[in-house]
Structure formats: C-alpha cells, structure tokens
Design a protein around this motif. Structure first.
Motif, PDB file in Angstrom:
ATOM      1  N   UNK A  41     -34.799 -92.741  18.220  1.00 48.77           N
ATOM      2  CA  UNK A  41     -33.849 -93.569  18.961  1.00 48.77           C
ATOM      3  C   UNK A  41     -32.461 -93.314  18.392  1.00 48.77           C
ATOM      4  N   UNK A  42     -31.557 -92.895  19.265  1.00 49.25           N
ATOM      5  CA  UNK A  42     -30.156 -92.704  18.886  1.00 49.25           C
ATOM      6  C   UNK A  42     -29.317 -93.613  19.767  1.00 49.25           C
ATOM      7  N   UNK A  43     -28.134 -93.950  19.308  1.00 44.64           N
ATOM      8  CA  UNK A  43     -27.297 -94.829  20.108  1.00 44.64           C
ATOM      9  C   UNK A  43     -25.850 -94.769  19.698  1.00 44.64           C
ATOM     10  N   UNK A  44     -25.063 -95.530  20.448  1.00 45.92           N
ATOM     11  CA  UNK A  44     -23.625 -95.552  20.180  1.00 45.92           C
ATOM     12  C   UNK A  44     -23.153 -96.957  19.846  1.00 45.92           C
ATOM     13  N   UNK A  45     -22.060 -96.979  19.126  1.00 49.30           N
ATOM     14  CA  UNK A  45     -21.319 -98.196  18.871  1.00 49.30           C
ATOM     15  C   UNK A  45     -19.844 -97.823  18.977  1.00 49.30           C
ATOM     16  N   UNK A  46     -18.980 -98.817  19.175  1.00 47.52           N
ATOM     17  CA  UNK A  46     -17.577 -98.520  19.475  1.00 47.52           C
ATOM     18  C   UNK A  46     -16.773 -97.980  18.302  1.00 47.52           C
ATOM     19  N   UNK A  63     -20.341 -92.794  17.171  1.00 47.93           N
ATOM     20  CA  UNK A  63     -19.197 -93.556  17.677  1.00 47.93           C
ATOM     21  C   UNK A  63     -18.875 -93.076  19.088  1.00 47.93           C
ATOM     22  N   UNK A  64     -18.773 -94.035  20.008  1.00 46.14           N
ATOM     23  CA  UNK A  64     -18.315 -93.764  21.377  1.00 46.14           C
ATOM     24  C   UNK A  64     -17.609 -95.019  21.858  1.00 46.14           C
ATOM     25  N   UNK A  65     -16.276 -94.932  21.978  1.00 42.65           N
ATOM     26  CA  UNK A  65     -15.504 -96.118  22.376  1.00 42.65           C
ATOM     27  C   UNK A  65     -15.261 -96.200  23.873  1.00 42.65           C
ATOM     28  N   UNK A  71     -17.726 -87.639  19.783  1.00 37.35           N
ATOM     29  CA  UNK A  71     -17.653 -86.320  19.143  1.00 37.35           C
ATOM     30  C   UNK A  71     -19.003 -85.792  18.670  1.00 37.35           C
ATOM     31  N   UNK A  72     -19.931 -86.690  18.319  1.00 35.33           N
ATOM     32  CA  UNK A  72     -21.164 -86.236  17.675  1.00 35.33           C
ATOM     33  C   UNK A  72     -22.436 -86.477  18.485  1.00 35.33           C
ATOM     34  N   UNK A  73     -22.348 -87.163  19.617  1.00 44.42           N
ATOM     35  CA  UNK A  73     -23.572 -87.635  20.275  1.00 44.42           C
ATOM     36  C   UNK A  73     -24.250 -86.609  21.182  1.00 44.42           C
ATOM     37  N   UNK A  74     -23.580 -85.531  21.527  1.00 41.69           N
ATOM     38  CA  UNK A  74     -24.115 -84.558  22.482  1.00 41.69           C
ATOM     39  C   UNK A  74     -25.532 -84.091  22.227  1.00 41.69           C
ATOM     40  N   UNK A  75     -25.839 -83.578  21.021  1.00 42.28           N
ATOM     41  CA  UNK A  75     -27.211 -83.085  20.791  1.00 42.28           C
ATOM     42  C   UNK A  75     -28.281 -84.167  20.966  1.00 42.28           C
ATOM     43  N   UNK A  76     -28.024 -85.383  20.473  1.00 45.65           N
ATOM     44  CA  UNK A  76     -29.016 -86.453  20.627  1.00 45.65           C
ATOM     45  C   UNK A  76     -29.175 -86.845  22.093  1.00 45.65           C
ATOM     46  N   UNK A  77     -28.079 -86.883  22.851  1.00 41.18           N
ATOM     47  CA  UNK A  77     -28.167 -87.240  24.269  1.00 41.18           C
ATOM     48  C   UNK A  77     -28.900 -86.160  25.053  1.00 41.18           C
TER      49      UNK A  77
END
Length: 193
Positions: A41-46, A63-65, A71-77
C-alpha cells in the motif's frame, strides 16, 4: 507475497491511495487486516510533515499537494492494481487525473474507488434520498465534485475498469467534528436567508 487463486505466486493486489487521511488510513488498515500485511500500500499526503507522521506505518508515502506532479510517486502508482482517491478536486479538475494520468494509464488497473461527498445531492429539504437521487450541487465545491465524478467515470469506462464512487457524509477525524469545534469555541455560524 500472498498466493493467487490459481496457486501461482501472483500478488493479489497492489494499492495506491491519493490522500492518506483519516478515512483512507482506516481503509488501508482494513485491507491489511483482511488480506494480510504483505499487500503493498502506497499513498500520498500533502506535505513532508505528513510523510514524517506516517514514517512508522507499513505504507510507502509520497508528497503530492495537488498543485504539481508528485515527484516520487510514479513507480508506485504505475504498479497499482487498485487505486483509491480521497483528495478534493480544484478549479482545474481532479489533481490525480490532471498530473498523473500517464501513470494511471500505464498501471494494470483492476479497480478504482473515488471518495466523493453527499454534498453533490444539494438540498432536498430533509427528504430521504439514496444513490439514485439526482445530483443538484449548490456550492462551487460540490459542483467540482460532480465534475470529478464524471471525469473518473469517463476514465474508468475508457479503461474498462470498475469504478466505485462512495459519497461520504460527516467524516471527521478525532478532534475535528462539529461538537469538538463547539467545545473549543472555534465553531462558526452560517447565516443564510
């Protein structure tokens, strides 16, 4: 990882959550409780502060505001089979679709869940309604939610992926309800004709 139904060592699911807040954290915990702790499970926070708060959690945080691509979420998504969306849309639409459509297009998606709000129904004057009721949003935020729901319907249909829209009501984390605000003296009255 967990074994697939066919007996192979196939991963059952890989989850990505946009907006790891109170409701999403409860959902993530339930996934691990029901399916086992090996489900990624991966996720974002502001903010970085949010990532720090969840540093000890079993989740990979990014981080995704909503104002620029994360900047870093691409591979997990791109690795996700199941995506949960728990972030509000803005004037420019849903931020996950706006900034990460390419990553979503590249993912082997099996299921999408969008957390919306009962605000999309507008004012029914106290009448009972259910999910078959028409949406009649009154304020701008609710209008943006209806537009975001439509955008996710279109995306899911284009991908041939099931979409679950949950229209939540009165979801507040601990210490954030209307009663807490009354106790703290920070409640506001809304005066309308």
């Amino acid at each position: 990882g967990p074994r697939g139904m066919d007996g192979g060592d196939r991963q059952l699911m890989n989850v990505f959550v946009f907006g790891m807040g109170y409701s999403s954290l409860a959902a993530a915990k339930s996934i691990h409780d029901l399916m086992g702790p090996d489900i990624p499970i991966a996720g974002t926070t502001r903010s970085e502060d949010g990532v720090e708060r969840l540093a000890e959690s079993p989740y990979r945080m990014h981080v995704f505001d909503g104002m620029a691509p994360g900047a870093t979420l691409g591979p997990d998504l791109r690795a996700a089979s199941h995506v949960v969306l728990s972030i509000p849309p803005g004037e420019a639409g849903d931020p996950a679709l706006r900034f990460h459509r390419g990553d979503l297009d590249a993912a082997a998606l099996e299921w999408i869940c969008y957390y919306s709000t009962v605000g999309v129904y507008g004012d029914f004057g106290g009448a009972w309604i259910d999910e078959s009721a028409a949406t009649r949003p009154i304020n701008r935020r609710s209008q943006q939610r209806v537009a975001a729901e439509a955008a996710w319907r279109s995306f899911a249909a284009g991908r041939g992926v099931p979409l679950l829209i949950l229209r939540l009501a009165g979801i507040y984390g601990p210490g954030r309800s209307a009663f807490d605000k009354l106790r703290e003296g920070t409640a506001r009255r809304i005066v309308k004709p």
